[in-house]
Enzyme design. Structure first.
Site, mmCIF file in Angstrom:
data_model
loop_
_atom_site.group_PDB
_atom_site.id
_atom_site.type_symbol
_atom_site.label_atom_id
_atom_site.label_comp_id
_atom_site.label_asym_id
_atom_site.label_seq_id
_atom_site.Cartn_x
_atom_site.Cartn_y
_atom_site.Cartn_z
ATOM 1 C CB SER A 57 -8.492 -2.127 4.965
ATOM 2 O OG SER A 57 -8.884 -3.122 4.451
ATOM 3 C CD GLU B 176 -5.186 -0.180 3.166
ATOM 4 O OE1 GLU B 176 -4.944 -1.216 3.920
ATOM 5 O OE2 GLU B 176 -5.864 -0.241 2.144
ATOM 6 N NE ARG C 184 -3.588 -2.497 0.125
ATOM 7 C CZ ARG C 184 -3.183 -3.335 -0.702
ATOM 8 N NH1 ARG C 184 -2.175 -3.274 -1.645
ATOM 9 N NH2 ARG C 184 -3.844 -4.625 -0.635
HETATM 10 C C1 LIG Z 1 -15.488 -0.540 0.126
HETATM 11 C C2 LIG Z 1 -13.905 -0.236 -0.120
HETATM 12 C C3 LIG Z 1 -13.039 -1.557 -0.262
HETATM 13 C C4 LIG Z 1 -11.979 -1.181 -0.619
HETATM 14 N N1 LIG Z 1 -10.852 -2.416 -1.140
HETATM 15 C C5 LIG Z 1 -9.803 -2.222 -1.247
HETATM 16 C C6 LIG Z 1 -8.853 -3.286 -1.648
HETATM 17 O O1 LIG Z 1 -9.318 -4.439 -1.570
HETATM 18 N N2 LIG Z 1 -7.485 -2.954 -1.940
HETATM 19 C C7 LIG Z 1 -7.139 -1.802 -1.619
HETATM 20 O O2 LIG Z 1 -5.819 -1.583 -2.002
HETATM 21 N N3 LIG Z 1 -7.780 -0.625 -1.351
HETATM 22 C C8 LIG Z 1 -9.092 -0.893 -1.056
HETATM 23 N N4 LIG Z 1 -9.975 0.426 -0.693
HETATM 24 C C9 LIG Z 1 -9.208 1.557 -0.544
HETATM 25 C C10 LIG Z 1 -9.189 2.532 -1.639
HETATM 26 O O3 LIG Z 1 -10.271 2.224 -2.679
HETATM 27 C C11 LIG Z 1 -7.980 2.314 -2.779
HETATM 28 O O4 LIG Z 1 -6.717 2.798 -1.896
HETATM 29 C C12 LIG Z 1 -8.009 3.304 -3.851
HETATM 30 O O5 LIG Z 1 -6.693 3.230 -4.555
HETATM 31 C C13 LIG Z 1 -7.806 4.720 -3.538
HETATM 32 O O6 LIG Z 1 -8.177 5.377 -4.817
HETATM 33 P P1 LIG Z 1 -9.133 6.784 -5.009
HETATM 34 O O7 LIG Z 1 -9.282 7.246 -6.342
HETATM 35 O O8 LIG Z 1 -10.430 6.716 -4.247
HETATM 36 O O9 LIG Z 1 -8.062 7.654 -4.071
HETATM 37 P P2 LIG Z 1 -8.214 8.814 -2.931
HETATM 38 O O10 LIG Z 1 -9.100 8.067 -1.792
HETATM 39 O O11 LIG Z 1 -9.046 10.015 -3.592
HETATM 40 O O12 LIG Z 1 -6.956 9.078 -2.314
HETATM 41 C C14 LIG Z 1 -6.165 8.237 -1.928
HETATM 42 C C15 LIG Z 1 -4.538 9.032 -1.874
HETATM 43 O O13 LIG Z 1 -4.070 8.943 -3.300
HETATM 44 C C16 LIG Z 1 -3.999 10.227 -3.714
HETATM 45 N N5 LIG Z 1 -4.164 10.360 -5.156
HETATM 46 C C17 LIG Z 1 -5.393 10.054 -5.623
HETATM 47 N N6 LIG Z 1 -5.356 10.300 -6.856
HETATM 48 C C18 LIG Z 1 -3.975 10.632 -7.206
HETATM 49 C C19 LIG Z 1 -3.495 11.181 -8.327
HETATM 50 N N7 LIG Z 1 -3.622 11.108 -9.481
HETATM 51 N N8 LIG Z 1 -2.084 11.562 -8.124
HETATM 52 C C20 LIG Z 1 -1.530 11.608 -7.049
HETATM 53 N N9 LIG Z 1 -2.088 11.218 -5.926
HETATM 54 C C21 LIG Z 1 -3.439 10.785 -6.106
HETATM 55 C C22 LIG Z 1 -4.702 11.295 -2.837
HETATM 56 O O14 LIG Z 1 -3.981 12.593 -2.551
HETATM 57 C C23 LIG Z 1 -4.613 10.346 -1.239
HETATM 58 O O15 LIG Z 1 -3.386 10.406 -1.101
HETATM 59 C C24 LIG Z 1 -11.298 -0.009 -0.480
HETATM 60 C C25 LIG Z 1 -12.056 0.995 -0.215
HETATM 61 C C26 LIG Z 1 -13.271 0.896 -0.114
HETATM 62 C C27 LIG Z 1 -14.427 2.001 0.337
#
Ligand SMILES: Cc1cc2nc3c(=O)[nH]c(=O)nc-3n(C[C@H](O)[C@H](O)[C@H](O)COP(=O)(O)OP(=O)(O)OC[C@H]3O[C@@H](n4cnc5c(N)ncnc54)[C@H](O)[C@@H]3O)c2cc1C
Length: 313
Positions: free
Chosen positions: A238, A308, A188
């Site tokens: 998580s 996380e 992660r």
């Molecule tokens: C129901 C549920 C289930 C999930 N299951 C998993 C799983 O199985 N495995 C897993 O790894 N994660 C899981 N997640 C967590 C999450 O979906 C992941 O971490 C995902 O990759 C975050 O993407 P996001 O676009 O929502 O990022 P955000 O939540 O919007 O941002 C997360 C971080 O990334 C940064 N960021 C986002 N986009 C960019 C970009 N283009 N450039 C630079 N920085 C950026 C943000 O600034 C922040 O620091 C889950 C979440 C939920 C709600």
């Protein structure tokens, strides 16, 4: 009344920033005091002072260049699925890399996706074309950008297994392409999570397989996730990383916190590493449960749980 006055003052200040953005040729949307609870999967969070939605990938790039020239700091948001925003909101600028930055180009076994593409959609489209490797992303609700930053994954696979190239913008170095071995992917984590790189696009190397078999694997993954995760409630997935050789959920369950509530927030009865919003939870209530889980797990097992999710304030 006092709150209104503060907002009016801030509004004046932010008008200057928005004027500068428009003059720089920015074509996207600019909103003042956008409630972040509408922009995060856990449905919590006060207003972002200035909320910016670029019109395209190119618009995003120009915006980032302008902000670095002006030395204006900002937060980058994907789909907000790994973030807890404080009840007071976020000061300054939040840029959402979303739908407008969502081009996908298939080329043989490779696919290039802009940062705003939903990972689950990319997995489905690749599968329909007989391209395997992204199945693990079928149930991860974030963007490609967020997934690269976090090295998102599940069931033993993650972004690092299939990445071919990442294109970023760094405020001090501009646009740059990175080979997988230079991305420093870990559990992660990636170098960009630490060095402030903004992901503009990513290219993945996939393998040929039959679309029906790929779909079956994705359906299995989705069914397993539905069985163990409280997907019927808003959450941020998580809360803690799994400590080496163990599971955060097992430890939180073992200290008796499954189902524990603080106001409208609850440690899920289905999965103890997920905190759900029962409807009107506040960030402080989620933080209370986070602190409690950390304290009890440390006390009973001597293990320091590491977050996380990110907390924005
Ligand atoms: C129901 C549920 C289930 C999930 N299951 C998993 C799983 O199985 N495995 C897993 O790894 N994660 C899981 N997640 C967590 C999450 O979906 C992941 O971490 C995902 O990759 C975050 O993407 P996001 O676009 O929502 O990022 P955000 O939540 O919007 O941002 C997360 C971080 O990334 C940064 N960021 C986002 N986009 C960019 C970009 N283009 N450039 C630079 N920085 C950026 C943000 O600034 C922040 O620091 C889950 C979440 C939920 C709600």
């Amino acid at each position: 009344m006092k709150k209104l006055k503060i907002r009016m003052k801030a509004g004046q200040r932010y008008k200057k920033v928005t004027r500068g953005l428009h003059n720089s040729g920015f074509r996207g949307e600019i909103r003042l005091f956008e409630e972040m609870k509408g922009r995060t999967s856990i449905k919590i969070g006060g207003p972002a002072d200035i909320f910016i939605i670029p019109a395209s990938g190119n618009d995003l790039k120009k915006l980032l260049e302008y902000l670095s020239q002006q030395n204006i700091p900002y937060h980058i948001l994907g789909r907000g699925t790994n973030i807890l925003v404080s009840d007071q909101g976020v000061r300054g600028l939040v840029i959402q890399v979303g739908r407008a930055s969502a081009e996908i180009t298939f080329n043989g076994n490779q696919v290039m996706a802009e940062a705003g593409v939903a990972l689950a959609r990319l997995a489905r489209l690749a599968g329909e074309r007989g391209l395997s490797g992204l199945e693990f992303g079928a149930g991860i609700p974030g963007t490609v950008g967020g997934a690269v930053i976090m090295n998102a994954g599940c069931q033993g696979e993650d972004i690092s297994c299939i990445i071919k190239r990442v294109r970023t913008f760094h405020p001090d170095a501009g646009v740059k392409d990175w080979a997988p071995e230079d991305c420093r992917f870990g559990y992660r984590s990636s170098r960009f999570r630490k060095d402030g790189g903004i992901v503009l696009e990513a290219e993945f190397e996939l393998r040929r397989d039959r679309p029906l078999l790929i779909k079956k694997r994705m359906d299995d993954i989705l069914a397993r996730r539905k069985a163990v995760l409280p997907l019927e409630y808003p959450s941020a997935g998580s809360i803690f990383k799994n400590p080496p050789g163990d599971f955060a959920g097992r430890l939180i369950d073992a200290v008796g916190l499954k189902g524990k509530r603080a106001g409208g927030a609850q440690i899920s009865e289905k999965h103890a590493n997920v905190i759900i919003n029962l409807g009107s939870a506040r960030a402080t209530e989620v933080e209370e449960l986070i602190a409690l889980a950390r304290e009890k797990v440390k006390e009973m097992f001597g293990v320091e749980l590491e977050l996380e999710i990110e907390i924005w304030s």
